[in-house]
Design a protein around this motif. Structure first.
Motif, PDB file in Angstrom:
ATOM      1  N   ALA A  38     -52.955 -71.419  74.451  1.00 49.74           N
ATOM      2  CA  ALA A  38     -52.148 -72.633  74.371  1.00 49.74           C
ATOM      3  C   ALA A  38     -52.696 -73.711  75.299  1.00 49.74           C
ATOM      4  O   ALA A  38     -52.811 -74.889  74.916  1.00 49.74           O
ATOM      5  CB  ALA A  38     -50.694 -72.319  74.729  1.00 49.74           C
ATOM      6  N   LEU A  47     -51.675 -77.089  73.597  1.00 47.54           N
ATOM      7  CA  LEU A  47     -50.424 -76.869  72.876  1.00 47.54           C
ATOM      8  C   LEU A  47     -49.305 -76.600  73.874  1.00 47.54           C
ATOM      9  O   LEU A  47     -49.531 -76.023  74.942  1.00 47.54           O
ATOM     10  CB  LEU A  47     -50.554 -75.686  71.911  1.00 47.54           C
ATOM     11  CG  LEU A  47     -51.645 -75.772  70.847  1.00 47.54           C
ATOM     12  CD1 LEU A  47     -51.625 -74.512  69.977  1.00 47.54           C
ATOM     13  CD2 LEU A  47     -51.479 -77.003  69.981  1.00 47.54           C
ATOM     14  N   ASP A  48     -48.102 -76.991  73.511  1.00 43.33           N
ATOM     15  CA  ASP A  48     -46.933 -76.701  74.336  1.00 43.33           C
ATOM     16  C   ASP A  48     -46.593 -75.226  74.185  1.00 43.33           C
ATOM     17  O   ASP A  48     -46.595 -74.688  73.075  1.00 43.33           O
ATOM     18  CB  ASP A  48     -45.752 -77.575  73.895  1.00 43.33           C
ATOM     19  CG  ASP A  48     -44.546 -77.377  74.784  1.00 43.33           C
ATOM     20  OD1 ASP A  48     -44.714 -77.206  76.002  1.00 43.33           O
ATOM     21  OD2 ASP A  48     -43.411 -77.380  74.250  1.00 43.33           O
ATOM     22  N   CYS A  49     -46.333 -74.556  75.290  1.00 42.45           N
ATOM     23  CA  CYS A  49     -45.999 -73.125  75.260  1.00 42.45           C
ATOM     24  C   CYS A  49     -44.778 -72.886  76.135  1.00 42.45           C
ATOM     25  O   CYS A  49     -44.753 -73.293  77.303  1.00 42.45           O
ATOM     26  CB  CYS A  49     -47.183 -72.294  75.752  1.00 42.45           C
ATOM     27  SG  CYS A  49     -46.884 -70.505  75.761  1.00 42.45           S
ATOM     28  N   THR A  97     -41.150 -75.790  70.288  1.00 41.48           N
ATOM     29  CA  THR A  97     -42.422 -75.777  71.000  1.00 41.48           C
ATOM     30  C   THR A  97     -43.509 -75.439  70.000  1.00 41.48           C
ATOM     31  O   THR A  97     -43.240 -75.228  68.814  1.00 41.48           O
ATOM     32  CB  THR A  97     -42.377 -74.745  72.152  1.00 41.48           C
ATOM     33  OG1 THR A  97     -43.587 -74.813  72.891  1.00 41.48           O
ATOM     34  CG2 THR A  97     -42.196 -73.334  71.622  1.00 41.48           C
ATOM     35  N   ASP A  98     -44.743 -75.363  70.472  1.00 39.69           N
ATOM     36  CA  ASP A  98     -45.849 -74.950  69.603  1.00 39.69           C
ATOM     37  C   ASP A  98     -46.005 -73.437  69.607  1.00 39.69           C
ATOM     38  O   ASP A  98     -46.096 -72.807  68.555  1.00 39.69           O
ATOM     39  CB  ASP A  98     -47.154 -75.617  70.052  1.00 39.69           C
ATOM     40  CG  ASP A  98     -47.124 -77.125  69.888  1.00 39.69           C
ATOM     41  OD1 ASP A  98     -46.636 -77.600  68.845  1.00 39.69           O
ATOM     42  OD2 ASP A  98     -47.583 -77.835  70.800  1.00 39.69           O
ATOM     43  N   SER A 149     -42.125 -77.588  65.250  1.00 36.21           N
ATOM     44  CA  SER A 149     -43.509 -78.049  65.278  1.00 36.21           C
ATOM     45  C   SER A 149     -44.279 -77.457  64.098  1.00 36.21           C
ATOM     46  O   SER A 149     -44.025 -76.326  63.682  1.00 36.21           O
ATOM     47  CB  SER A 149     -44.170 -77.618  66.589  1.00 36.21           C
ATOM     48  OG  SER A 149     -45.577 -77.706  66.512  1.00 36.21           O
ATOM     49  N   LEU A 169     -47.123 -76.419  64.221  1.00 35.38           N
ATOM     50  CA  LEU A 169     -47.929 -75.329  64.756  1.00 35.38           C
ATOM     51  C   LEU A 169     -47.077 -74.226  65.384  1.00 35.38           C
ATOM     52  O   LEU A 169     -47.607 -73.360  66.094  1.00 35.38           O
ATOM     53  CB  LEU A 169     -48.915 -75.868  65.803  1.00 35.38           C
ATOM     54  CG  LEU A 169     -50.087 -76.698  65.256  1.00 35.38           C
ATOM     55  CD1 LEU A 169     -50.897 -77.285  66.405  1.00 35.38           C
ATOM     56  CD2 LEU A 169     -50.981 -75.847  64.368  1.00 35.38           C
ATOM     57  N   PHE A 170     -45.778 -74.236  65.120  1.00 36.70           N
ATOM     58  CA  PHE A 170     -44.879 -73.259  65.734  1.00 36.70           C
ATOM     59  C   PHE A 170     -45.341 -71.834  65.442  1.00 36.70           C
ATOM     60  O   PHE A 170     -45.515 -71.441  64.288  1.00 36.70           O
ATOM     61  CB  PHE A 170     -43.451 -73.453  65.236  1.00 36.70           C
ATOM     62  CG  PHE A 170     -42.503 -72.388  65.725  1.00 36.70           C
ATOM     63  CD1 PHE A 170     -42.112 -72.346  67.051  1.00 36.70           C
ATOM     64  CD2 PHE A 170     -42.011 -71.421  64.859  1.00 36.70           C
ATOM     65  CE1 PHE A 170     -41.246 -71.369  67.512  1.00 36.70           C
ATOM     66  CE2 PHE A 170     -41.143 -70.447  65.299  1.00 36.70           C
ATOM     67  CZ  PHE A 170     -40.755 -70.411  66.630  1.00 36.70           C
ATOM     68  N   ARG A 221     -55.225 -80.038  69.173  1.00 40.26           N
ATOM     69  CA  ARG A 221     -54.387 -79.535  68.105  1.00 40.26           C
ATOM     70  C   ARG A 221     -54.858 -80.069  66.759  1.00 40.26           C
ATOM     71  O   ARG A 221     -54.685 -79.409  65.732  1.00 40.26           O
ATOM     72  CB  ARG A 221     -52.923 -79.877  68.351  1.00 40.26           C
ATOM     73  CG  ARG A 221     -52.616 -81.369  68.368  1.00 40.26           C
ATOM     74  CD  ARG A 221     -51.180 -81.645  68.770  1.00 40.26           C
ATOM     75  NE  ARG A 221     -50.238 -81.071  67.834  1.00 40.26           N
ATOM     76  CZ  ARG A 221     -49.232 -80.277  68.189  1.00 40.26           C
ATOM     77  NH1 ARG A 221     -49.072 -79.956  69.469  1.00 40.26           N
ATOM     78  NH2 ARG A 221     -48.400 -79.804  67.290  1.00 40.26           N
TER      79      ARG A 221
END
Length: 326
Positions: free
Chosen positions: A62, A67-69, A105-106, A143, A145-146, A217
């Motif tokens: 991430a 990416l948000d984690c 979040t991602d 998201s 990309l979740f 991303r």
């Protein structure tokens, strides 16, 4: 490769793995499979004893992909609203406001997912399949990309709740995380030599990315779009179908793989081909992802477990029996 340049998927994956391995030592194959799931848009279940870098893998990738984690420690008292969010009444505005939970979040690192009761586990069913949260009749999209990267301990059963088949089937991959080889474990010790205190492994990542290289991303989304150009010939699709159907016909199997599993196996094989720099799926691509995609979807008869058989044993037999297309 520059962050803003054209995406070369093999180069992107190789660069990510080379740098991630400086933090997560001895887990290159598992790191590649988690990356495969991210490109594929699927979820991952990591099973292994504590201290084998399960959560660290998710957080490392991430960070490298920007990416948000968010990490959630699953416990027996965790409620669905602790994960999804809730509507809170705003006295000043005299209306309810939605306060988003950590699923927005991602990458959601779900630590020890089997420690929470079925009511809370079921809160993830909709979000894992539809990437959407419905609360009081209102839908909230997640998201694009979740991804859920969940962990569980295979040897500790006290105070745990087995994941139901309906939820297991929503995981694209299940990875068995084992101890690293002795040479890699020695390398881990050398990595911390000369460091003050324990620190955090992610501190090493800054050093690994000191050359200014970084992924984005957008590159990950472009790689996901590129899978549409990977061709699986009719012979390969038939091969996948035979594998899935044979898992249902084995004497020692109580429940075999689902049709969703067949689709996941095809998509994972396409991404594996893409990572290898090919625009077509080979039987070896299918074999590479077969066990991670199917091992958690094959339930054995009780006597088979007593005899010491595992789902991986059944899948090995299936791969030996199904004729490989030429």
């Amino acid at each position: 490769m520059n962050a803003g340049g054209a995406v070369s998927v093999p180069e992107l994956v190789e660069s990510l793995l080379d740098r991630a391995e400086r933090v997560v030592v001895g887990q290159r194959d598992n790191l590649e499979l988690i990356l495969l799931a991210l490109v594929c848009g699927g979820h991952v279940l990591l099973e292994g004893v504590p201290g084998t870098a399960k959560t660290l893998m998710a957080r490392t990738l991430a960070r490298m992909l920007r990416l948000d984690c968010k990490r959630v420690q699953f416990t027996p008292d965790l409620m669905p609203s602790d994960i999804l969010g809730t509507n809170v009444f705003n006295l000043q505005m005299s209306k309810f406001e939605f306060r988003a939970g950590p699923v927005f979040t991602d990458i959601l690192a779900a630590d020890e997912i089997n420690r929470t009761p079925p009511k809370t586990q079921s809160a993830l069913l909709e979000v894992m399949e539809e990437k959407n949260v419905t609360l009081d009749g209102v839908s909230h999209p997640l998201s694009d990309l979740f991804t859920v990267v969940a962990t569980q301990n295979p040897i500790e059963y006290e105070g745990t709740y087995r994941l139901p088949e309906a939820q297991l089937d929503r995981f694209l991959l299940k990875l068995d995380i084992r101890y690293p080889p002795s040479a890699e474990e020695d390398r881990i010790l050398r990595l911390y030599q000369g460091r003050a205190g324990l620190g955090h492994p992610l501190d090493i990542l800054g050093e690994a990315m000191a050359d200014g290289w970084a992924a984005t991303r957008e590159q990950l989304l472009s790689a996901r779009q590129a899978t549409a150009n990977v061709v699986a010939k009719s012979e390969i699709c038939a091969y996948i179908g035979k594998i899935v159907r044979m898992t249902r016909e084995m004497d020692k199997v109580l429940m075999g793989a689902s049709s969703r599993a067949a689709v996941h196996l095809l998509q994972a094989a396409k991404v594996k081909a893409l990572v290898a720099g090919r625009e077509f799926v080979s039987p070896d691509d299918v074999k590479f992802v077969c066990r991670p995609v199917l091992r958690h979807r094959v339930t054995l008869q009780p006597d088979a477990y007593v005899e010491g058989f595992t789902s991986d044993d059944m899948l090995t037999t299936v791969l030996e029996r199904v004729e490989v297309p030429r």
